[in-house]
Design an enzyme around this catalytic site. Structure first.
Site, mmCIF file in Angstrom:
data_model
loop_
_atom_site.group_PDB
_atom_site.id
_atom_site.type_symbol
_atom_site.label_atom_id
_atom_site.label_comp_id
_atom_site.label_asym_id
_atom_site.label_seq_id
_atom_site.Cartn_x
_atom_site.Cartn_y
_atom_site.Cartn_z
ATOM 1 N N SER A 11 80.966 55.780 52.915
ATOM 2 C CA SER A 11 81.018 56.261 51.644
ATOM 3 C C SER A 11 82.937 57.076 51.742
ATOM 4 O O SER A 11 83.762 56.486 51.067
ATOM 5 C CB SER A 11 80.645 56.874 50.875
ATOM 6 O OG SER A 11 80.265 58.413 50.793
ATOM 7 N N TRP A 12 82.506 57.800 52.414
ATOM 8 C CA TRP A 12 84.004 59.393 52.005
ATOM 9 C C TRP A 12 85.444 58.202 52.945
ATOM 10 O O TRP A 12 86.318 58.034 52.841
ATOM 11 C CB TRP A 12 83.493 60.329 52.611
ATOM 12 C CG TRP A 12 84.666 61.283 52.757
ATOM 13 C CD1 TRP A 12 85.181 61.864 53.217
ATOM 14 C CD2 TRP A 12 85.662 61.363 52.403
ATOM 15 N NE1 TRP A 12 86.312 63.273 53.136
ATOM 16 C CE2 TRP A 12 86.288 62.592 52.370
ATOM 17 C CE3 TRP A 12 86.427 61.020 50.548
ATOM 18 C CZ2 TRP A 12 87.382 63.351 51.336
ATOM 19 C CZ3 TRP A 12 86.799 61.013 49.715
ATOM 20 C CH2 TRP A 12 87.607 62.451 50.695
ATOM 21 N N ARG A 33 78.927 49.171 63.713
ATOM 22 C CA ARG A 33 78.124 48.029 63.554
ATOM 23 C C ARG A 33 78.745 46.583 62.900
ATOM 24 O O ARG A 33 79.667 46.461 62.328
ATOM 25 C CB ARG A 33 76.994 48.327 62.479
ATOM 26 C CG ARG A 33 76.358 49.919 62.321
ATOM 27 C CD ARG A 33 74.596 49.710 61.430
ATOM 28 N NE ARG A 33 75.880 50.291 60.339
ATOM 29 C CZ ARG A 33 76.119 49.540 59.266
ATOM 30 N NH1 ARG A 33 75.259 47.858 59.285
ATOM 31 N NH2 ARG A 33 76.016 49.812 57.948
ATOM 32 N N LYS A 105 83.566 67.318 57.413
ATOM 33 C CA LYS A 105 83.020 69.023 57.417
ATOM 34 C C LYS A 105 81.630 69.696 57.898
ATOM 35 O O LYS A 105 80.163 68.805 57.790
ATOM 36 C CB LYS A 105 82.286 69.069 55.951
ATOM 37 C CG LYS A 105 83.286 68.410 54.761
ATOM 38 C CD LYS A 105 84.145 68.465 53.469
ATOM 39 C CE LYS A 105 85.115 67.690 52.583
ATOM 40 N NZ LYS A 105 84.766 68.552 51.344
ATOM 41 N N SER A 138 86.162 66.212 46.740
ATOM 42 C CA SER A 138 86.237 65.136 46.486
ATOM 43 C C SER A 138 85.203 64.920 46.918
ATOM 44 O O SER A 138 84.943 63.781 47.949
ATOM 45 C CB SER A 138 87.632 64.783 48.050
ATOM 46 O OG SER A 138 86.894 65.790 48.898
ATOM 47 N N LYS A 191 79.990 75.681 52.354
ATOM 48 C CA LYS A 191 79.406 75.204 51.058
ATOM 49 C C LYS A 191 78.568 74.455 51.100
ATOM 50 O O LYS A 191 78.068 73.858 49.656
ATOM 51 C CB LYS A 191 80.917 74.829 49.930
ATOM 52 C CG LYS A 191 81.591 73.647 50.872
ATOM 53 C CD LYS A 191 81.211 72.074 50.147
ATOM 54 C CE LYS A 191 81.531 71.027 51.417
ATOM 55 N NZ LYS A 191 80.682 69.771 50.795
ATOM 56 N N SER A 254 76.700 64.824 45.775
ATOM 57 C CA SER A 254 76.080 65.491 46.311
ATOM 58 C C SER A 254 74.926 65.532 47.090
ATOM 59 O O SER A 254 73.728 65.517 46.455
ATOM 60 C CB SER A 254 75.872 67.366 46.026
ATOM 61 O OG SER A 254 75.830 67.605 47.211
ATOM 62 N N ASN A 256 74.054 67.027 49.451
ATOM 63 C CA ASN A 256 73.574 68.959 49.804
ATOM 64 C C ASN A 256 72.604 68.919 48.550
ATOM 65 O O ASN A 256 71.184 69.289 49.299
ATOM 66 C CB ASN A 256 74.165 69.301 50.370
ATOM 67 C CG ASN A 256 74.754 69.161 51.163
ATOM 68 O OD1 ASN A 256 74.810 69.018 52.290
ATOM 69 N ND2 ASN A 256 76.202 68.309 51.859
#
Length: 344
Positions: A11-12, A33, A105, A138, A191, A254, A256
């Site tokens: 996604s990012w 892939r 990250k 973001s 974070k 998120s 997380n």
């Protein structure tokens, strides 16, 4: 028009490809892939990750050598656990003068290396000071929809920093620069631990008071650890610190937070990760942060509590009680000490 390779079609990586394409660049989006690359080229969609149509300037590749051929920049956007493998695969095929930018990250357990350090170790011939990190609040889903977003890029090489800023900056994606690579990477990685805690808090049914306290005290311990390693304390008050912390702790986008929410509702970690179906970087980062805190002799009670929940079988309710009954102390004393040490 510049040629840019984006390595990682999650996604990012897809969202950053959209930003680059809409800035007029020729974007090569690499996937490990073959079927995913084929689907993107055929349908201009990457539906597993984002519900948007991709610009025509994005072409997907499965062959890494072809993807990076003649590019001006290589943007690495794979999970932290895949960084070494991808960086190693770039050996001997990076175009001369290409800028390496990463937007991952995380911190590696055992070695305790940040992402830029892992890349530098795997690519010893590429100047470490030229590696750029991109970080900030973001969510990919919002970036892909062209919602206003601000991030920071950081590198020790000011020219590379400016190059990355110019590649990405747009009317909807504003880019600031920093030279505190250490602080920017640590803020983005740590974070995720606090976001797990925020999700756990919500899963337990606690309200905004608890989450606000968690975010605030979480920022304090992130700053304590970061400054003990040499980061600028003010970096943690910026986009990649408090900015990213807020968005990751309060948004249903998120991963997380979602993982923590399930843990707070009583689900086991293994089942949570299986249900998520995507990488939850905070789980891996907790291990590394706990190791660093012990090594630096830095107190991180929230991180320790979340570590105990994830890996020692402690119940979330026990950890909450543990945190609420710690020794009494003054709130601002430690911050004043950190700022005085930095000024000196």
């Amino acid at each position: 028009m510049k040629k840019v390779a984006v390595l990682g079609a999650g996604s990012w990586g897809t969202a950053l490809s959209i930003v680059l394409a809409e800035n007029g660049h020729d974007v090569r989006l690499w996937s490990h892939r073959a079927e995913q690359a084929e689907e993107i080229n055929k349908t201009k969609r990457n539906d597993r990750y984002l519900d948007v149509t991709l610009p025509d300037q994005i072409t997907a590749f499965y062959n890494l050598k072809e993807a990076v051929q003649d590019v001006e920049a290589i943007v690495i956007v794979v999970p932290a656990k895949a960084i070494r493998e991808v960086a190693r695969s770039l050996t001997g095929i990076i175009p001369e003068h290409a800028t390496i930018i990463h937007a991952t990250k995380g911190i590696e357990p055992i070695t305790l290396m940040r992402v830029s350090e892992m890349i530098a170790e795997e690519l010893p011939e590429y100047p470490a000071d030229n590696i750029v990190v991109l970080s900030g609040p973001s969510h990919a889903e919002e970036v892909a929809l062209r919602h206003p977003t601000t991030v920071t890029v950081a590198a020790k090489n000011a020219d590379k920093n400016k190059h990355a800023q110019n590649l990405f900056n747009s009317d909807t994606f504003r880019v600031y620069t920093s030279q505190d690579v250490l602080g920017i990477e640590l803020g983005g990685a740590l974070k995720n631990i606090i976001a797990l805690g925020a999700g756990i808090s919500d899963g337990l049914g606690f309200g905004d008071n608890a989450k606000a306290a968690l975010i605030t005290r979480g920022l304090a311990e992130i700053t304590r650890l970061g400054t003990s390693l040499g980061a600028n304390p003010f970096s943690f008050l910026g986009l990649s610190g408090v900015g990213d912390l807020i968005v990751t702790c309060t948004s249903v986008h998120s991963r997380n937070w979602r993982a923590g929410n399930l843990l707070g509702k009583g689900h086991e970690l293994e089942a949570v990760l299986e249900e998520m179906g995507m990488v939850v970087e905070g789980v891996r980062t907790v291990k590394a942060a706990q190791q660093i805190a012990e090594k630096q002799d830095v107190e991180m009670p929230i991180t320790t509590g979340i570590y105990q929940i994830l890996f020692e079988g402690k119940k979330p309710e026990e950890v909450v009680n543990q945190l609420m009954n710690r020794d009494k102390r003054e709130e601002l004393a430690e911050l004043e000490i950190l700022l005085k040490e930095h000024d000196s």
